[in-house]
Design an enzyme around this catalytic site. Sequence first.
Site, PDB file in Angstrom:
ATOM      1  N   GLU A 169      58.148  44.984  38.729  1.00  0.00           N
ATOM      2  CA  GLU A 169      58.119  43.995  37.658  1.00  0.00           C
ATOM      3  C   GLU A 169      59.252  44.106  36.643  1.00  0.00           C
ATOM      4  OE1 GLU A 169      54.098  44.035  36.058  1.00  0.00           O
ATOM      5  OE2 GLU A 169      53.304  43.203  37.906  1.00  0.00           O
ATOM      6  N   GLU A 354      50.519  43.000  44.359  1.00  0.00           N
ATOM      7  CA  GLU A 354      49.424  43.211  43.406  1.00  0.00           C
ATOM      8  C   GLU A 354      48.687  41.907  43.202  1.00  0.00           C
ATOM      9  OE1 GLU A 354      50.301  44.871  39.516  1.00  0.00           O
ATOM     10  OE2 GLU A 354      51.646  46.368  40.398  1.00  0.00           O
TER      11      GLU A 354
HETATM   12  C1  FCB Z   1      50.755  44.607  36.421  1.00  0.00           C
HETATM   13  C2  FCB Z   1      51.208  46.047  36.488  1.00  0.00           C
HETATM   14  C3  FCB Z   1      50.094  47.026  36.774  1.00  0.00           C
HETATM   15  C4  FCB Z   1      48.828  46.639  36.060  1.00  0.00           C
HETATM   16  C5  FCB Z   1      48.484  45.207  36.354  1.00  0.00           C
HETATM   17  C6  FCB Z   1      47.192  44.754  35.743  1.00  0.00           C
HETATM   18  O1  FCB Z   1      51.614  43.921  35.570  1.00  0.00           O
HETATM   19  O2  FCB Z   1      52.170  46.208  37.491  1.00  0.00           O
HETATM   20  O3  FCB Z   1      50.545  48.301  36.417  1.00  0.00           O
HETATM   21  O4  FCB Z   1      48.972  46.869  34.714  1.00  0.00           O
HETATM   22  O5  FCB Z   1      49.506  44.377  35.902  1.00  0.00           O
END
Ligand code: FCB
Length: 442
Positions: A169, A354
């Site tokens: 990110e 994710e």
């Molecule tokens: C993302 C992050 C992870 C966690 C999720 C909820 O932005 O990569 O570490 O905090 O959100």
Amino acid sequence: MTINFKRSDFPDNFEFGAATSAYQIEGSDFGGCGRSQWDDFAATPGNVIRGENGARACDHYHQWANDLDLIKACGLDSYRFSTSWARVMPEGRGQVNQQGLDYYEQLVDGLLERNIKPYATLYHWELPSALLDLGGWRNPDIADWFADFTEVVMQRIGDRVEAAATFNEPWCIAWLSHFMGIHAPGVRDIRAATRAMHHVLVAHGKSIQTMRGLGMDNLGVVMNFEYAQAADDTPESERAAQLYDGIYNRWFLGGVFKQAYPADILAEVEQYLPFNYQDDFPTIAAPVDWLGVNYYTRKLLTDDGSGLFPYYKEVTGPLPKTAMEWEVYPQGLHHFLTWANKEYTNGLPIYITENGMASYDDVKDGEVADDMRIDYLNQHFAAAKQAIADGSPIKGYFIWSLLDNYEWSLGYDKRFGMIHVDFDTLKRTPKNSYLALQKALA
Ligand code: FCB
């Protein structure tokens, strides 16, 4: 409530996985780990709820074998974890903490022994404090420091990981942390943010080159995306949504896949970029093998009335919300999976690296009834399935997260895990979502 998809709904070899990150689970007090910007940020009043930090977290540093058994027992194919820069190089440069390398090697070998594929991410935010003293992401030298860190880590585990990502990110590393000031190092400065937005991509490119030099393949980068919509139909709100989308969704993809930053954002921030920044694009665009997409929610935007770039503020939306106050909007996942493929990655494999949700989960009689998480996963897996049907090469899906963990400035009560963690006793309790997934994958 049950998981309503099965393996056969997805292509052969589709990877079902779970994701975590080092600082959020390991415990930074153990094993000769150095101080990172998150230790310092958390020690400063007002930054993190209750001043909580990752000193112990889930104690995964000691309990990793048990946690890997839980991944295996769920029936997952792969595991996405990250390597802490501060653990491996406590001062960020020079001296290597062999204990840290031993730890990651043992983790990777432990995954392979259990027939779980290791997906490593080099950097998920624990910048060594000593490098922040030198300016951190504002200092152009960080690209070389990061390439050195890459070499140290991957010389040890690069021959055994299934895939490797440089960054988690870039938007959070740069914008959330240097413009919004919400994450470490808590800076609020447009010039710092813009430089971080550039330097993180140069570091990404150099890290990719370093890994190629070690003979590695299956290399990528993990970016996050939020679907940006105007809160109403005024031109001001339209502009707000466009700029939000540009900074969040188009800047980093543009650098890596088009060797250019989006014109609408560049028009505002070019003045803050390093002199001759264009010369870095060939490095930034070092070819990658896949893109990781992190997706959680959408945002509604309107003008903030400040008259200052980026002219926007968020407005609360009407959709059902998670414990993060994030709206549930699976259409956004479908959007990014198809749009990124069409506009940027052109047939390159895409992984959902994710996706998941936070809820206020309690253990009652040994059970955690997290129906909303099961429903959330059903909706988002359906969106991924639709994107595949629409022609996007989606190769895997990593649920965030394996364990309840340290949710950064929000501390320990935003529970994202499929496994509940009692932060007093450290006891792990698989939630109903874990059990439902286990059934679906069997
Ligand atoms: C993302 C992050 C992870 C966690 C999720 C909820 O932005 O990569 O570490 O905090 O959100």
